[in-house]
Scaffold this motif. Structure first.
Motif, PDB file in Angstrom:
ATOM      1  N   GLU A  12       0.810  -1.212   0.000  1.00 18.59           N
ATOM      2  CA  GLU A  12       0.000   0.000   0.000  1.00 18.59           C
ATOM      3  C   GLU A  12       0.848   1.269   0.000  1.00 18.59           C
ATOM      4  OE1 GLU A  12      -3.311   0.149  -0.451  1.00 18.59           O
ATOM      5  OE2 GLU A  12      -3.073  -2.002  -0.781  1.00 18.59           O
ATOM      6  N   HIS A  13       2.035   1.198   0.615  1.00 21.74           N
ATOM      7  CA  HIS A  13       2.910   2.368   0.691  1.00 21.74           C
ATOM      8  C   HIS A  13       4.340   1.948   0.335  1.00 21.74           C
ATOM      9  CE1 HIS A  13      -0.348   4.643   2.560  1.00 21.74           C
ATOM     10  NE2 HIS A  13      -0.531   3.619   3.375  1.00 21.74           N
ATOM     11  N   PRO A  14       4.582   1.647  -0.933  1.00 17.72           N
ATOM     12  CA  PRO A  14       5.915   1.164  -1.330  1.00 17.72           C
ATOM     13  C   PRO A  14       6.983   2.229  -1.122  1.00 17.72           C
ATOM     14  CG  PRO A  14       4.582   1.682  -3.262  1.00 17.72           C
ATOM     15  CD  PRO A  14       3.666   1.757  -2.086  1.00 17.72           C
ATOM     16  N   GLU A  15       8.150   1.790  -0.682  1.00 22.14           N
ATOM     17  CA  GLU A  15       9.252   2.714  -0.468  1.00 22.14           C
ATOM     18  C   GLU A  15       9.761   3.239  -1.809  1.00 22.14           C
ATOM     19  OE1 GLU A  15      12.423   1.492   2.170  1.00 22.14           O
ATOM     20  OE2 GLU A  15      11.113  -0.064   3.005  1.00 22.14           O
ATOM     21  N   GLU A  16       9.823   4.555  -1.927  1.00 18.76           N
ATOM     22  CA  GLU A  16      10.270   5.161  -3.179  1.00 18.76           C
ATOM     23  C   GLU A  16      11.686   4.732  -3.537  1.00 18.76           C
ATOM     24  OE1 GLU A  16      11.244   9.636  -4.682  1.00 18.76           O
ATOM     25  OE2 GLU A  16       9.206   9.282  -3.902  1.00 18.76           O
ATOM     26  N   GLU A  17      12.514   4.545  -2.498  1.00 17.12           N
ATOM     27  CA  GLU A  17      13.904   4.176  -2.737  1.00 17.12           C
ATOM     28  C   GLU A  17      14.009   2.854  -3.500  1.00 17.12           C
ATOM     29  OE1 GLU A  17      17.684   5.250  -2.919  1.00 17.12           O
ATOM     30  OE2 GLU A  17      16.122   6.455  -1.937  1.00 17.12           O
ATOM     31  N   LEU A  18      13.071   1.905  -3.211  1.00 18.57           N
ATOM     32  CA  LEU A  18      13.080   0.610  -3.878  1.00 18.57           C
ATOM     33  C   LEU A  18      12.640   0.701  -5.343  1.00 18.57           C
ATOM     34  CD1 LEU A  18      11.566  -1.724  -1.121  1.00 18.57           C
ATOM     35  CD2 LEU A  18      13.949  -1.605  -1.860  1.00 18.57           C
ATOM     36  N   VAL A 121      -4.756   4.072 -29.607  1.00 15.90           N
ATOM     37  CA  VAL A 121      -3.896   3.666 -28.503  1.00 15.90           C
ATOM     38  C   VAL A 121      -4.764   3.283 -27.306  1.00 15.90           C
ATOM     39  CG1 VAL A 121      -3.633   6.074 -27.704  1.00 15.90           C
ATOM     40  CG2 VAL A 121      -1.972   4.334 -27.010  1.00 15.90           C
ATOM     41  N   ALA A 122      -4.405   2.179 -26.663  1.00 14.94           N
ATOM     42  CA  ALA A 122      -5.097   1.712 -25.464  1.00 14.94           C
ATOM     43  C   ALA A 122      -4.385   2.277 -24.235  1.00 14.94           C
ATOM     44  CB  ALA A 122      -5.103   0.187 -25.425  1.00 14.94           C
ATOM     45  N   VAL A 123      -5.155   2.858 -23.310  1.00 14.76           N
ATOM     46  CA  VAL A 123      -4.564   3.518 -22.147  1.00 14.76           C
ATOM     47  C   VAL A 123      -5.297   3.096 -20.883  1.00 14.76           C
ATOM     48  CG1 VAL A 123      -3.885   5.726 -21.115  1.00 14.76           C
ATOM     49  CG2 VAL A 123      -4.059   5.529 -23.610  1.00 14.76           C
ATOM     50  N   ARG A 124      -4.519   2.884 -19.806  1.00  7.78           N
ATOM     51  CA  ARG A 124      -5.088   2.539 -18.503  1.00  7.78           C
ATOM     52  C   ARG A 124      -4.330   3.277 -17.404  1.00  7.78           C
ATOM     53  NH1 ARG A 124      -5.669  -1.309 -14.121  1.00  7.78           N
ATOM     54  NH2 ARG A 124      -3.864  -2.687 -14.384  1.00  7.78           N
ATOM     55  N   MET A 125      -5.037   3.620 -16.339  1.00  7.42           N
ATOM     56  CA  MET A 125      -4.427   4.193 -15.150  1.00  7.42           C
ATOM     57  C   MET A 125      -4.637   3.215 -14.003  1.00  7.42           C
ATOM     58  SD  MET A 125      -5.223   7.656 -12.954  1.00  7.42           S
ATOM     59  CE  MET A 125      -5.308   8.712 -14.387  1.00  7.42           C
ATOM     60  N   PRO A 126      -3.625   2.391 -13.665  1.00  3.88           N
ATOM     61  CA  PRO A 126      -3.810   1.383 -12.621  1.00  3.88           C
ATOM     62  C   PRO A 126      -3.974   2.004 -11.236  1.00  3.88           C
ATOM     63  CG  PRO A 126      -1.526   1.442 -13.345  1.00  3.88           C
ATOM     64  CD  PRO A 126      -2.282   2.335 -14.261  1.00  3.88           C
ATOM     65  N   ALA A 127      -4.742   1.318 -10.397  1.00  2.00           N
ATOM     66  CA  ALA A 127      -4.966   1.774  -9.029  1.00  2.00           C
ATOM     67  C   ALA A 127      -3.951   1.208  -8.056  1.00  2.00           C
ATOM     68  CB  ALA A 127      -6.382   1.376  -8.582  1.00  2.00           C
ATOM     69  N   ASP A 128      -3.249   0.149  -8.452  1.00  6.37           N
ATOM     70  CA  ASP A 128      -2.291  -0.478  -7.548  1.00  6.37           C
ATOM     71  C   ASP A 128      -1.211   0.534  -7.150  1.00  6.37           C
ATOM     72  OD1 ASP A 128      -1.146  -3.370  -6.662  1.00  6.37           O
ATOM     73  OD2 ASP A 128       0.494  -2.036  -7.256  1.00  6.37           O
ATOM     74  N   ALA A 133       3.022   4.284  -8.443  1.00  5.06           N
ATOM     75  CA  ALA A 133       4.240   4.969  -8.014  1.00  5.06           C
ATOM     76  C   ALA A 133       5.387   4.733  -8.991  1.00  5.06           C
ATOM     77  CB  ALA A 133       4.629   4.504  -6.616  1.00  5.06           C
ATOM     78  N   LEU A 134       5.508   3.510  -9.507  1.00  2.98           N
ATOM     79  CA  LEU A 134       6.574   3.176 -10.446  1.00  2.98           C
ATOM     80  C   LEU A 134       6.438   3.979 -11.735  1.00  2.98           C
ATOM     81  CD1 LEU A 134       8.969   1.363 -11.309  1.00  2.98           C
ATOM     82  CD2 LEU A 134       7.267  -0.295 -12.129  1.00  2.98           C
ATOM     83  N   ILE A 135       5.232   4.059 -12.276  1.00  5.67           N
ATOM     84  CA  ILE A 135       5.000   4.790 -13.522  1.00  5.67           C
ATOM     85  C   ILE A 135       5.289   6.280 -13.320  1.00  5.67           C
ATOM     86  CG2 ILE A 135       3.247   5.465 -15.219  1.00  5.67           C
ATOM     87  CD1 ILE A 135       1.877   2.715 -14.503  1.00  5.67           C
ATOM     88  N   ARG A 136       4.861   6.801 -12.187  1.00  3.83           N
ATOM     89  CA  ARG A 136       5.107   8.219 -11.907  1.00  3.83           C
ATOM     90  C   ARG A 136       6.602   8.515 -11.824  1.00  3.83           C
ATOM     91  NH1 ARG A 136       1.669   8.704  -8.319  1.00  3.83           N
ATOM     92  NH2 ARG A 136       0.086   9.878  -9.450  1.00  3.83           N
ATOM     93  N   LEU A 137       7.350   7.637 -11.158  1.00  2.78           N
ATOM     94  CA  LEU A 137       8.791   7.828 -11.036  1.00  2.78           C
ATOM     95  C   LEU A 137       9.502   7.694 -12.388  1.00  2.78           C
ATOM     96  CD1 LEU A 137       9.868   5.968  -7.761  1.00  2.78           C
ATOM     97  CD2 LEU A 137      10.165   8.400  -8.282  1.00  2.78           C
TER      98      LEU A 137
END
Length: 353
Positions: A12-18, A121-128, A133-137
């Motif tokens: 739920e709150h993955p560490e950004e560093e990882l 183009v097929a587009v999705r915004m995952p809730a996981d 967080a990974l996509i944003r980074l």
């Protein structure tokens, strides 16, 4: 290639560093498998045609099978599309972030290597939280089909990914088991009328309710295998998908007739020395005295069936089953998605009692 595996203990709150290293891998054209709320995805930079090619190569995926671009924020959509139809806006507002993919007319920014040669183009915004967080980074849209060998049951755990992708990709992010267990719903909003190209957890009834009119299924979903010369509009439409190694047969009809037919077929194959798997539910588990019997869950809670489906199909692979016989399920609500996957996994091999 050596594949690195990173365990994310706090889903739920993955560490950004990882997530910094896998984000850099994605940004620079590498491949990273990661969990979403539906299944594990095999990610690459959706704007990098060479990175998209690596996905097709790792999966053994046909090049005309389009990929889905995953984004982290609503603003990320605008550069990828040439327009956002009103139906798309309503569905985005209702179901994003979540298990819904929408198909739009594409912009020139998105390469044809990502779209399978299509002008959409097929587009999705995952809730996981890990995926988001990974996509944003990474700072780029991430093309991410299911992280499995093409045609096999989709992965719902990192171990499933490891079985298929170890040595073929740069990294696997292990976030534990996924929640939903079947791929996102796909709705094409690029034409005059929205149409469902793949059923999923956002059901036909839910989407129709938001738009105030019924959304129909694409004829390819209900009419059988797509012809070889037809280019699929979305993943999972044309080629055999989700299939175990064993020959899978789906049995439809009244429950007593289904149980009787499955038991007869199982006994026939067992008498010939074959290993037989049976897919059922908690309601009928005790009705099957022979074979390797696995319950997907309870019919009263279709989400339990969806969650277990791919894991059970992969388990039969591990148990070297030769034949699998499966009960059928309802064809509305989430059952529509479950049956879509089972029918494809069976190669349209259905017995109607």
């Amino acid at each position: 290639m050596k594949t690195e595996r990173i365990i994310i203990e706090n889903r739920e709150h993955p560490e950004e560093e990882l997530l910094k290293k896998p984000a850099e891998i994605l940004k620079n054209g590498g491949l990273v498998a990661f969990p979403t709320e539906t299944v594990y995805g095999l990610g690459a930079n959706a704007l990098n045609e060479e990175a998209a090619r690596k996905i097709y190569e790792a999966k053994g995926r046909p090049s005309d099978n389009p990929l889905i671009a995953h984004i982290a924020d609503f603003d990320d959509l605008i550069p990828l599309v040439s327009q956002v139809p009103e139906a798309g806006k309503k569905l985005m507002e209702a179901f994003w972030p979540g298990p819904l993919t929408l198909i739009f007319p594409k912009s020139g920014l998105v390469p044809y290597g990502t779209t399978g040669g299509l002008d959409t183009v097929a587009v999705r915004m995952p809730a996981d939280p890990i995926a988001n967080a990974l996509i944003r980074l990474a700072g780029v849209p991430v093309a991410a089909p299911s992280a499995n060998t093409s045609g096999r049951p989709s992965p719902t755990t990192a171990d499933h990914v490891w079985q298929d992708m170890n040595g073929k990709i740069d990294m696997v992010l292990d976030g534990g088991a996924v929640g939903i267990g079947v791929e996102s719903t796909i709705i094409d909003v690029s034409g005059d009328e929205p149409v469902i190209l793949r059923p999923g957890a956002v059901t036909q009834e839910m989407a129709s309710g938001v738009l105030g009119r019924e959304i129909h299924l694409d004829p390819a979903i209900v009419s059988g295998p797509m012809k070889a010369e037809v280019r699929p509009k979305a993943p999972g439409m044309k080629y055999k998908h989700y299939a175990p190694k064993a020959e899978l047969t789906l049995v439809e009809g009244g429950m007593e007739d289904v149980v009787r037919t499955i038991n007869r077929l199982a006994e026939e194959q067992l008498s010939r020395g074959f290993r037989v798997g049976i897919i059922c539910t908690e309601e009928t588990r005790d009705s099957y005295p022979h074979g390797i019997v696995r319950s997907l869950g309870t019919r009263a809670k279709e989400e339990t069936i969806a969650h277990s489906l791919y894991s059970v199909l992969r388990e039969f692979d591990d148990l070297d089953a030769d034949y699998i016989y499966s009960e059928s399920f309802s064809k509305d609500h989430l059952g529509q998605a479950i049956m879509n996957r089972l029918v494809k996994a069976a190669g349209y091999h259905i017995i109607r009692t």
